[in-house]
Design an enzyme around this catalytic site. Structure first.
Site, PDB file in Angstrom:
ATOM      1  N   LYS A  60       0.838  -1.203   0.000  1.00 15.64           N
ATOM      2  CA  LYS A  60       0.000   0.000   0.000  1.00 15.64           C
ATOM      3  C   LYS A  60       0.867   1.245   0.000  1.00 15.64           C
ATOM      4  CE  LYS A  60      -3.828  -0.577   2.348  1.00 15.64           C
ATOM      5  NZ  LYS A  60      -4.497  -0.866   3.637  1.00 15.64           N
ATOM      6  N   ARG A  71      -3.164   3.044   8.478  1.00 16.72           N
ATOM      7  CA  ARG A  71      -3.487   1.895   7.630  1.00 16.72           C
ATOM      8  C   ARG A  71      -2.315   0.927   7.615  1.00 16.72           C
ATOM      9  NH1 ARG A  71      -4.768   4.663   1.935  1.00 16.72           N
ATOM     10  NH2 ARG A  71      -6.080   2.823   1.654  1.00 16.72           N
ATOM     11  N   GLY A 102      -6.596 -10.377   7.587  1.00 16.34           N
ATOM     12  CA  GLY A 102      -6.179 -10.809   8.920  1.00 16.34           C
ATOM     13  C   GLY A 102      -5.335  -9.766   9.599  1.00 16.34           C
ATOM     14  N   MET A 138      -4.452  -5.708  10.711  1.00 17.13           N
ATOM     15  CA  MET A 138      -5.269  -4.742  11.434  1.00 17.13           C
ATOM     16  C   MET A 138      -6.196  -3.948  10.521  1.00 17.13           C
ATOM     17  SD  MET A 138      -4.177  -1.472  13.573  1.00 17.13           S
ATOM     18  CE  MET A 138      -4.629  -0.438  12.187  1.00 17.13           C
ATOM     19  N   ARG A 151      -3.596  -1.169  -6.458  1.00 18.77           N
ATOM     20  CA  ARG A 151      -2.761  -2.372  -6.400  1.00 18.77           C
ATOM     21  C   ARG A 151      -3.178  -3.276  -7.541  1.00 18.77           C
ATOM     22  NH1 ARG A 151      -5.666  -4.819  -1.060  1.00 18.77           N
ATOM     23  NH2 ARG A 151      -7.689  -5.122  -2.003  1.00 18.77           N
ATOM     24  N   HIS A 172      -6.121 -40.999   4.781  1.00 22.63           N
ATOM     25  CA  HIS A 172      -6.268 -41.839   3.597  1.00 22.63           C
ATOM     26  C   HIS A 172      -7.201 -41.185   2.589  1.00 22.63           C
ATOM     27  CE1 HIS A 172      -8.171 -45.110   1.248  1.00 22.63           C
ATOM     28  NE2 HIS A 172      -6.927 -45.551   1.173  1.00 22.63           N
ATOM     29  N   ARG A 187       2.797 -46.642  -7.918  1.00 22.86           N
ATOM     30  CA  ARG A 187       2.813 -47.511  -6.731  1.00 22.86           C
ATOM     31  C   ARG A 187       2.132 -48.813  -7.105  1.00 22.86           C
ATOM     32  NH1 ARG A 187       0.256 -42.971  -5.578  1.00 22.86           N
ATOM     33  NH2 ARG A 187       1.216 -41.367  -4.283  1.00 22.86           N
ATOM     34  N   ARG A 190       7.442 -48.453  -8.745  1.00 19.99           N
ATOM     35  CA  ARG A 190       8.013 -48.742  -7.433  1.00 19.99           C
ATOM     36  C   ARG A 190       7.542 -50.096  -6.952  1.00 19.99           C
ATOM     37  NH1 ARG A 190       6.390 -45.280  -2.303  1.00 19.99           N
ATOM     38  NH2 ARG A 190       4.476 -46.484  -2.542  1.00 19.99           N
ATOM     39  N   GLU A 211      14.768 -41.851   0.511  1.00 24.47           N
ATOM     40  CA  GLU A 211      13.741 -41.462   1.484  1.00 24.47           C
ATOM     41  C   GLU A 211      14.153 -41.796   2.908  1.00 24.47           C
ATOM     42  OE1 GLU A 211      10.120 -43.600   0.650  1.00 24.47           O
ATOM     43  OE2 GLU A 211      11.211 -45.344  -0.085  1.00 24.47           O
ATOM     44  N   SER A 234      15.018 -41.108  -6.929  1.00 28.50           N
ATOM     45  CA  SER A 234      13.793 -40.331  -6.855  1.00 28.50           C
ATOM     46  C   SER A 234      13.577 -40.006  -5.384  1.00 28.50           C
ATOM     47  CB  SER A 234      12.623 -41.132  -7.415  1.00 28.50           C
ATOM     48  OG  SER A 234      11.448 -40.370  -7.329  1.00 28.50           O
ATOM     49  N   GLY A 278      11.826 -39.502  -2.246  1.00 30.49           N
ATOM     50  CA  GLY A 278      10.532 -39.765  -1.639  1.00 30.49           C
ATOM     51  C   GLY A 278      10.416 -38.804  -0.472  1.00 30.49           C
ATOM     52  N   ASP A 290       8.484 -39.620   3.085  1.00 32.56           N
ATOM     53  CA  ASP A 290       9.222 -40.406   4.069  1.00 32.56           C
ATOM     54  C   ASP A 290      10.495 -39.696   4.509  1.00 32.56           C
ATOM     55  OD1 ASP A 290       8.098 -42.849   5.031  1.00 32.56           O
ATOM     56  OD2 ASP A 290       8.043 -43.543   2.959  1.00 32.56           O
ATOM     57  N   CYS A 335       9.267 -37.478  -6.026  1.00 37.44           N
ATOM     58  CA  CYS A 335       7.932 -38.056  -6.233  1.00 37.44           C
ATOM     59  C   CYS A 335       7.061 -37.968  -4.990  1.00 37.44           C
ATOM     60  CB  CYS A 335       8.039 -39.496  -6.714  1.00 37.44           C
ATOM     61  SG  CYS A 335       8.802 -40.595  -5.515  1.00 37.44           S
ATOM     62  N   TYR A 385      13.480 -33.886 -13.015  1.00 32.04           N
ATOM     63  CA  TYR A 385      12.029 -33.806 -13.108  1.00 32.04           C
ATOM     64  C   TYR A 385      11.389 -33.768 -11.728  1.00 32.04           C
ATOM     65  CZ  TYR A 385      11.795 -38.783 -11.930  1.00 32.04           C
ATOM     66  OH  TYR A 385      11.901 -39.979 -11.276  1.00 32.04           O
TER      67      TYR A 385
HETATM   68  P1  ADP Z   1      -7.998  -2.150   3.568  1.00 35.10           P
HETATM   69  O1  ADP Z   1      -6.614  -2.612   3.346  1.00 35.10           O
HETATM   70  O2  ADP Z   1      -8.803  -2.995   4.467  1.00 35.10           O
HETATM   71  O3  ADP Z   1      -8.673  -1.780   2.284  1.00 35.10           O
HETATM   72  P2  ADP Z   1      -7.492   0.634   3.871  1.00 35.10           P
HETATM   73  O4  ADP Z   1      -6.386   1.155   4.681  1.00 35.10           O
HETATM   74  O5  ADP Z   1      -7.289   0.637   2.398  1.00 35.10           O
HETATM   75  O6  ADP Z   1      -7.845  -0.800   4.397  1.00 35.10           O
HETATM   76  O7  ADP Z   1      -8.721   1.535   4.218  1.00 35.10           O
HETATM   77  C1  ADP Z   1     -10.006   1.197   4.572  1.00 35.10           C
HETATM   78  C2  ADP Z   1     -10.952   2.242   4.011  1.00 35.10           C
HETATM   79  O8  ADP Z   1     -10.648   3.516   4.520  1.00 35.10           O
HETATM   80  C3  ADP Z   1     -10.868   2.361   2.517  1.00 35.10           C
HETATM   81  O9  ADP Z   1     -12.141   2.537   1.989  1.00 35.10           O
HETATM   82  C4  ADP Z   1     -10.019   3.576   2.316  1.00 35.10           C
HETATM   83  O10 ADP Z   1     -10.264   4.171   1.077  1.00 35.10           O
HETATM   84  C5  ADP Z   1     -10.440   4.444   3.477  1.00 35.10           C
HETATM   85  N1  ADP Z   1      -9.375   5.369   3.840  1.00 35.10           N
HETATM   86  C6  ADP Z   1      -8.138   5.051   4.242  1.00 35.10           C
HETATM   87  N2  ADP Z   1      -7.393   6.139   4.453  1.00 35.10           N
HETATM   88  C7  ADP Z   1      -8.182   7.196   4.174  1.00 35.10           C
HETATM   89  C8  ADP Z   1      -7.983   8.601   4.187  1.00 35.10           C
HETATM   90  N3  ADP Z   1      -6.805   9.147   4.494  1.00 35.10           N
HETATM   91  N4  ADP Z   1      -9.017   9.377   3.843  1.00 35.10           N
HETATM   92  C9  ADP Z   1     -10.202   8.835   3.511  1.00 35.10           C
HETATM   93  N5  ADP Z   1     -10.465   7.536   3.477  1.00 35.10           N
HETATM   94  C10 ADP Z   1      -9.460   6.706   3.801  1.00 35.10           C
HETATM   95 MG    MG Z   2      -7.867  -0.732   0.898  1.00 38.19          MG
HETATM   96 MG    MG Z   3       8.114 -43.933   0.961  1.00 43.38          MG
END
Ligand code: ADP
Ligand code: MG
Ligand code: MG
Length: 876
Positions: free
Chosen positions: A23, A93, A102, A104, A337, A455, A561, A617, A746, A765, A767, A770, A832, A852
């Site tokens: 980002k 961000r 996952g 923040m 992105r 299995h 096998r 084998r 192996e 080969s 394995g 193992d 393998c 391979y």
């Molecule tokens: P994510 O990675 O979950 O998309 P972001 O950091 O991109 O998180 O942001 C979450 C939301 O907040 C997005 O819709 C983004 O456009 C908005 N946002 C982030 N920074 C700003 C900012 N400086 N001004 C306005 N909106 C923002």
């Molecule tokens: Mg975003």
């Molecule tokens: Mg074996």
């Protein structure tokens, strides 16, 4: 010079992803391109690494650097952080190198407090907006930084709406929102025992720390493990001036892709909302408008936006996923992105970009994620039907694809129903080798017990059949013919659907659509084949699997096998006779029954492979696996074979081992019973003679592979039997024919003595299953019980049975390659194990100079692509 940890957007660029995260690097790149980006700065990934090294604290020097850059941002924006007359508000961000769910959540509107909000309201002449921003900030900060769940705040909002007798958030006025802020802060104090932090600088530092902490939350660790992202990378933090899409009717916010991320179609795709902030578009509170409508709402902004889309796509030479905000009629770009896309869209876009002259075929090969190809090779649910389907439970996503069929509980029923033309889902507590035929005819396999290497999972992946394993929530009544899951009772014959890519189970029929591997798929594969140097073979035990693999581009069989061949009904009997034999003569009689069957199997496989190399084998598993365990089966066997139940039980007891994995198996079987190796050699060679005679232009050269060798003399012992048997047969056949004898590597000792082993072995080969178990000293069937704790405690980052441990196991492999070649320079080298289809392992195999890789049929295209990527990255 001391390390620089904080970068203004104007100081970075798009190539600095490692340091600034994806980002941050792209915000810097867009800034350099002169696009309208709210300015800010990025705290680097190295600062995150330092935070952990320093015992989870931000070093005072880094803290100082953050505030120096904040001062610069104040200069750029002409506003002041925490100032009551002209306040600067920022967003915080997170942003790792690779985008990672996952991590923040973003905090918006940071810098507000009781004083600042007053002037903010005056400046914007919009009190409602100011307090709405403030209450959002308290909510986000409490949730993300202080772990006070958002839902508790939502409850307060609901209570207020109820008290006022209104339904929508928008029905609350400025005074209500003011009261809400007071309530939020009171709730915060009650829960946290301290006031909500009013000092903006404290707010900022706490938010930065929270981003760093989130790098190590369980969701992030799990995601990294699934996607081969090392924990050492760290995440960056972006601090950016706020722009407001919620200032009124000439403001708004949206997200858009330059091409359709589901189909790849070259057409702007996206949504926006007027008078909204941040995630409102995706939160589903209001229904967003299609991006094309913006043209009517704000023609100039729309024109500017589509121009920017084109600029960005040309610049990055890939489909872009963008976030934007309009503040009082002015457009701001908040993110771009390379957009995530379905595998289908990825293929189409890559081919289109090549045709548009934007990228080369080499770049197209590099851009495609090999693992994503999998989705194209299996049936998928019809997307519209799936929307209305209800998940009744879930298990492990053990083998990908979608399946729909009628539930049966026994392998024999599966076969019977399938013969009647029914599509069936075999549902069992767990599967065993006797279920093979039933598994083979099923659309999908669902088990209550067992992990990713059970299995059911291993066999299903091999067959390319959809499988969900370990669905522990199923209440199973196999005998009564029903099970209960998610409150729904499913009887034999009822339709269910399941998705082996997600692990979801549905209590209803959902139509599926077949895979297609033509057109763009084969174009991509041709490009891959042009660049790769590694050959790709397949692991296949049946002509059916072999043919499937050839369709997918397999250039040979790396592992056939032979034990699976003995489980089918017409041969398990002879196999059991062989095991229960008391004398060599008896054993030979039984083996003579097996010989023609096995010979037929090999003929089928050579025919299916059409003269491509085939590595066979010899018998590998412990013998007890072939004997029945249930009382009634033992009784039946006793009757059939005219041997007392007691005697059979004695044999079973005598075959009992404390550690079968390291017991009487592999070449050890052939050292005790050379006649087994002799029979298998006869079958392999006679089959090749027959097929070579039938196809005079073919030259089938069987590769006989001796498993589980750890000592040169045991290989020599077995090889002597093989050579004596084979040479006699060839001499009698009247045709010229070659064969080779090699071994699996192996057992660690084989790797350590590979120079000696190579004096007898014509090929190695690896394995790797193992070899991994024996090197780590734990079995893959048992590792599931504790490996999770290894991940959560950061002892291991990935499953060594899925992704090769290049440090340890890889070192043994490298050593074996070098030692082996020192005594036999033209030694042929392959792998393998299950790792053979894993892209990161394939890259390693390329680097250490294997000839391979061999993997299950459905992974062959993945391996072809991964091998091409490795060859492009590390030219040899
Ligand atoms: P994510 O990675 O979950 O998309 P972001 O950091 O991109 O998180 O942001 C979450 C939301 O907040 C997005 O819709 C983004 O456009 C908005 N946002 C982030 N920074 C700003 C900012 N400086 N001004 C306005 N909106 C923002
Ligand atoms: Mg975003
Ligand atoms: Mg074996």
């Amino acid at each position: 010079m001391s390390t620089k940890y904080v970068y203004l957007f104007s100081e970075g660029n798009g190539s600095m992803k490692e340091l600034l995260g994806g980002k941050g690097a792209n915000l810097a790149e867009m800034t350099n391109m002169g696009l309208p980006v709210p300015q800010g700065f990025t705290v680097s990934t190295e600062a995150c690494t330092r935070y952990y090294e320093d015992g989870k604290m931000i070093d005072p020097s880094i803290e100082a650097e953050i505030f120096e850059n904040l001062a610069k941002l104040e200069g750029i924006s002409g506003k002041k952080f925490g100032d009551a007359s002209n306040p600067l508000l920022v967003s915080v961000r997170s942003g790792a190198r690779a985008s990672m769910p996952g991590m923040m959540d973003t905090i918006l509107n940071l810098g507000l407090n009781d004083e600042v909000v007053v002037s903010f309201a005056k400046l914007t002449s919009n009190e409602r907006f100011a307090y709405d921003s403030y209450r959002r900030f308290i909510q986000m900060f409490s949730d993300v930084v202080m772990e006070l769940p958002k839902s508790n705040f939502e409850r307060i909002i609901d209570e207020m709406k109820e008290a006022k007798g209104v339904e929508l958030d928008t029905d609350l006025d400025a005074n209500d929102l003011k009261a809400m802020v007071t309530k939020f802060k009171a709730y915060y104090k009650q829960e946290k025992g301290a006031d909500f932090p009013a000092d903006p600088k404290t707010q900022l530092l706490e938010a930065v720390k929270a981003v760093f902490r989130s790098w190590d939350n369980p969701r992030a660790i799990y995601y990294r493990r699934m996607n081969d992202i090392p924990g050492s990378w760290g995440t960056a933090v972006n601090v950016q001036e706020m722009v407001f899409g919620n200032m009124g009717d000439t403001s708004g916010t949206g997200v858009a892709f330059t091409r359709n991320p589901a189909t790849g179609e070259k057409k702007l795709f996206g949504e926006y909302l007027m008078n909204a902030q941040g995630e409102d578009v995706v939160a589903g509170i209001r229904t967003p408008n299609d991006i094309s409508q913006l043209e009517g709402d704000m023609p100039e902004v729309y024109k500017q936006f589509t121009d920017i889309c084109k600029t960005l796509e040309d610049h990055y030479r890939d489909m872009q996923d963008m976030e934007f905000t309009i503040e009082n009629g002015k457009l701001y770009m908040l993110q771009t992105r390379n957009g995530k896309r379905t595998a289908f869209a990825a293929l189409k876009i890559a081919c289109d970009l090549v045709d548009e002259g934007m990228i080369t075929d080499k770049e197209a090969v590099m851009a495609m994620d090999p693992k994503s190809l999998d989705a194209l090779l299996h049936p998928q649910f019809d997307a519209s039907a799936l929307k209305n389907a209800k998940v009744i439970g879930s298990g492990l996503a053990a083998s990908p694809g979608a399946a729909c069929g009628r539930v049966v509980f026994h392998a024999a029923d599966a076969v019977e129903w399938a013969n009647r033309g029914e599509k069936v889902i075999l549902t069992r507590l767990e599967t065993s080798p006797e279920d093979i035929a039933g598994m083979d005819v099923s659309e999908g396999i669902l088990t209550v017990r067992g992990g990713m290497t059970s299995h059911a999972a291993v066999v299903a992946r091999g067959m390319g059949t959809c499988c969900v394993s370990g669905c522990g929530a199923i209440e199973m009544h196999e005998k009564e013919g029903y099970f209960v899951l998610g409150g729904q009772t499913i009887k034999e014959g009822d339709y269910i659907s399941m998705n082996g890519t997600t692990g979801n189970v549905y209590g209803q029929a959902i139509p599926t659509v077949e895979a297609s591997i033509g057109g763009e798929f084969s174009r991509m594969m041709e490009w891959a084949d042009k660049y790769r140097t590694l050959k790709v073979r397949t692991n296949a035990d049946t002509p059916r699997d072999a043919k499937q693999a050839v369709v997918f581009g397999a250039e040979g069989i790396g592992l056939c096998r032979t034990e699976h061949m003995f489980f089918e009904a017409d041969r398990i009997q002879a196999m059991r006779e062989m095991i229960l034999s008391k004398t060599e003569e008896q054993r030979k009689v039984a083996l003579d029954k097996l010989l023609p069957i096995q010979r037929g199997d090999f003929e089928g496989i050579y025919e299916a492979m059409e003269d491509k190399p085939v590595t066979i084998r010899f018998l590998d598993p412990p013998l007890h696996e072939f004997l029945p365990t249930a009382e009634e089966d033992i009784a039946a066997l006793s009757k059939e074979m005219n041997i007392s139940v007691e005697e059979i039980k004695n044999v079973i007891t005598s075959l009992h081992e404390f550690n079968p994995m390291m017991g009487f198996r592999g070449c050890r079987l052939a050292v005790k019973y050379p006649e087994i190796a002799a029979m298998q050699t006869s079958a392999v060679i006679q089959a090749a003679i027959n097929v070579n005679k039938a196809h005079p232009d073919w030259k089938v050269v069987p590769e006989i592979m001796i498993p589980l060798v750890g000592e040169i003399k045991e290989l020599k012992f077995v090889k002597d039997t093989v050579v004596a048997t084979a040479d006699a047969l060839i001499a009698d056949s009247g045709i010229q024919m070659k064969y080779t004898v090699g071994t699996m590597i192996e057992i660690p000792r084989a790797a350590l003595t590979a120079d000696a082993i190579a004096t007898e072995a014509e090929f190695f080969s690896f394995g790797s299953n193992d070899l991994t178990q024996m090197t780590f000293g734990f079995s893959r069937d048992d590792a599931g019980n504790f490996l999770d704790y290894y991940y959560t405690n950061k002892v291991y980052e990935s499953d060594p049975f899925a992704r090769l441990d290049t440090v340890g196991v890889g070192k043994l492999m490298k050593m074996a390659v070098e030692l082996g070649k020192s005594t036999r320079p033209d030694l042929k080298l392959g792998i393998c194990g299950e790792h053979g289809g894993d892209p990161s392992t394939i890259a390693f195999c390329h680097e250490i100079g294997l000839n391979y890789v061999s993997c299950s049929p459905f992974r062959v295209p993945i391996a072809r692509l991964a091998a091409a990527q490795a060859a492009i990255k590390y030219p040899r």
